[in-house]
Design a protein around this motif. Structure first.
Motif, PDB file in Angstrom:
ATOM      1  N   ASN A  59       0.685  -1.192  -0.055  1.00  0.00           N
ATOM      2  CA  ASN A  59       0.238   0.080   0.050  1.00  0.00           C
ATOM      3  C   ASN A  59       0.868   1.082  -0.004  1.00  0.00           C
ATOM      4  OD1 ASN A  59       0.357   0.965   2.913  1.00  0.00           O
ATOM      5  ND2 ASN A  59      -0.285  -1.004   3.151  1.00  0.00           N
ATOM      6  N   VAL A  60       0.255   2.330   0.037  1.00  0.00           N
ATOM      7  CA  VAL A  60       1.021   3.523  -0.416  1.00  0.00           C
ATOM      8  C   VAL A  60       1.697   4.284   1.030  1.00  0.00           C
ATOM      9  CG1 VAL A  60      -0.325   4.087  -2.227  1.00  0.00           C
ATOM     10  CG2 VAL A  60      -1.026   5.249  -0.204  1.00  0.00           C
ATOM     11  N   SER A  61       1.424   3.761   2.039  1.00  0.00           N
ATOM     12  CA  SER A  61       1.999   4.365   3.510  1.00  0.00           C
ATOM     13  C   SER A  61       3.557   4.520   3.206  1.00  0.00           C
ATOM     14  CB  SER A  61       1.773   3.322   4.497  1.00  0.00           C
ATOM     15  OG  SER A  61       2.388   3.783   5.708  1.00  0.00           O
ATOM     16  N   SER A  62       3.685   5.916   3.585  1.00  0.00           N
ATOM     17  CA  SER A  62       4.965   6.440   3.394  1.00  0.00           C
ATOM     18  C   SER A  62       5.853   5.973   4.921  1.00  0.00           C
ATOM     19  CB  SER A  62       5.061   7.834   3.347  1.00  0.00           C
ATOM     20  OG  SER A  62       4.940   8.590   4.627  1.00  0.00           O
ATOM     21  N   GLY A  63       5.289   6.028   6.019  1.00  0.00           N
ATOM     22  CA  GLY A  63       5.951   5.742   7.335  1.00  0.00           C
ATOM     23  C   GLY A  63       6.429   6.958   7.898  1.00  0.00           C
ATOM     24  N   LYS A  64       6.188   7.920   7.236  1.00  0.00           N
ATOM     25  CA  LYS A  64       6.621   9.272   8.030  1.00  0.00           C
ATOM     26  C   LYS A  64       5.959   9.596   9.136  1.00  0.00           C
ATOM     27  CE  LYS A  64       7.301  11.225   3.452  1.00  0.00           C
ATOM     28  NZ  LYS A  64       6.693  12.431   2.503  1.00  0.00           N
ATOM     29  N   GLN A  65       4.686   9.327   9.356  1.00  0.00           N
ATOM     30  CA  GLN A  65       4.061   9.742  10.287  1.00  0.00           C
ATOM     31  C   GLN A  65       4.616   8.825  11.671  1.00  0.00           C
ATOM     32  OE1 GLN A  65       1.678  12.683  11.351  1.00  0.00           O
ATOM     33  NE2 GLN A  65       3.064  11.870  12.816  1.00  0.00           N
ATOM     34  N   GLY A  66       4.767   7.666  11.470  1.00  0.00           N
ATOM     35  CA  GLY A  66       5.006   6.708  12.527  1.00  0.00           C
ATOM     36  C   GLY A  66       6.463   6.862  12.834  1.00  0.00           C
ATOM     37  N   TYR A  67       7.282   7.039  12.055  1.00  0.00           N
ATOM     38  CA  TYR A  67       8.840   7.466  12.505  1.00  0.00           C
ATOM     39  C   TYR A  67       8.952   8.521  13.109  1.00  0.00           C
ATOM     40  CZ  TYR A  67      11.321   3.771   9.810  1.00  0.00           C
ATOM     41  OH  TYR A  67      11.515   2.666   9.353  1.00  0.00           O
ATOM     42  N   ALA A  68       8.180   9.469  12.502  1.00  0.00           N
ATOM     43  CA  ALA A  68       8.197  10.942  13.434  1.00  0.00           C
ATOM     44  C   ALA A  68       7.690  10.733  14.817  1.00  0.00           C
ATOM     45  CB  ALA A  68       7.317  11.915  12.772  1.00  0.00           C
ATOM     46  N   ILE A  69       6.727   9.820  15.054  1.00  0.00           N
ATOM     47  CA  ILE A  69       6.207   9.565  16.554  1.00  0.00           C
ATOM     48  C   ILE A  69       7.379   9.130  17.305  1.00  0.00           C
ATOM     49  CG2 ILE A  69       4.521   8.267  17.783  1.00  0.00           C
ATOM     50  CD1 ILE A  69       2.558   8.940  15.492  1.00  0.00           C
TER      51      ILE A  69
END
Ligand code: C5P
Length: 225
Positions: free
Chosen positions: A30-40
């Motif tokens: 899927n298109v999830s970038s992971g950016k939000q989780g990594y930032a958290i």
């Protein structure tokens, strides 16, 4: 600014997509970038938490101060999460594939002239958020999930919170026009059960910092009561 707020706490964070294999060389993603989780994960570490980041396949560097475990499938993500317990805090931001292919072909599926295309039989993946929210001695004290919705964002998120049994849901509108999926900003409603907070449109990093501080306040408060 508040380096010790989460000192001594263990936070488990999931991030990114999953890859569910079809055969030796193909997968469903899927298109999830992971950016939000990594930032958290980075923001929780910056407040002094010990952070285990269970990440699906992304090219992002591990945030400072986090122990990162790379996985590919939902099942591997579930196993890594359960192995990482106990945790005080769980923030599950991964876009976990809902289904996997029932029988994965060991070699590459062949395209043969005149033959019909293969049919994939899908089976449900484990719901990691629901699993970690189940009551019991290993349940993290604060379990936070995401609800990426395109319509009735807040109502859907309230229902999702109930269904999954988690403490908080961060709802975001991912309809295509918002550009949030893969983008650098996020507009959040935080559903805590006690109330609904509407946050302004913020860079994903600022969302992460605000969430980490909000979590620290909550953990501190519970400690005292
Ligand atoms: O049900 P839905 O996928 O919309 O729920 C989203 C939330 O549930 C996210 O926090 C996501 O990380 C989590 N989730 C999960 N395991 C799944 C599906 C979703 O942890 N199999």
């Amino acid at each position: 600014a508040h380096p010790g707020l989460l000192a001594g706490r263990h936070a488990l964070v999931t991030a990114g997509p999953t890859h569910e294999p079809i055969d030796a060389v193909r997968y469903i993603a899927n298109v999830s970038s992971g950016k939000q989780g990594y930032a958290i994960a980075g923001a929780l570490a910056a407040l002094g938490a010990r952070v285990t980041l269970v990440s699906g396949p992304v090219a992002l560097p591990a945030p400072a101060g986090c122990q990162r475990i790379m996985v590919d499938t939902a099942e591997a993500m579930r196993a890594a999460c359960e192995a990482a317990l106990p945790a005080d805090i769980a923030v599950l931001a991964a876009a976990v594939g809902d289904w996997r292919v029932e029988s994965v072909a060991a070699s590459k599926l062949k395209k043969r002239p005149g033959e019909p295309p293969p049919t994939l039989k899908l089976v449900a993946n484990p719901d990691i958020l629901a699993l970690l929210s189940q009551p019991g001695p290993r349940r993290p004290r604060l379990v936070v999930g995401f609800a990426a919705e395109t319509t009735d964002v807040v109502a859907e998120a309230i229902a999702k919170r109930q269904r999954k049994g988690c403490d908080w849901i961060l709802a975001n509108d991912v309809s295509e026009a918002t550009g949030i999926m893969g983008g650098d900003e996020n507009e959040i409603h935080l559903i805590t059960g006690a109330d609904i907070e509407a946050w302004p449109l913020l860079p994903k990093k600022a969302v992460a910092e605000r969430l980490a501080l909000r979590i620290a306040t909550e953990i501190e408060h519970h400690q005292r009561t």
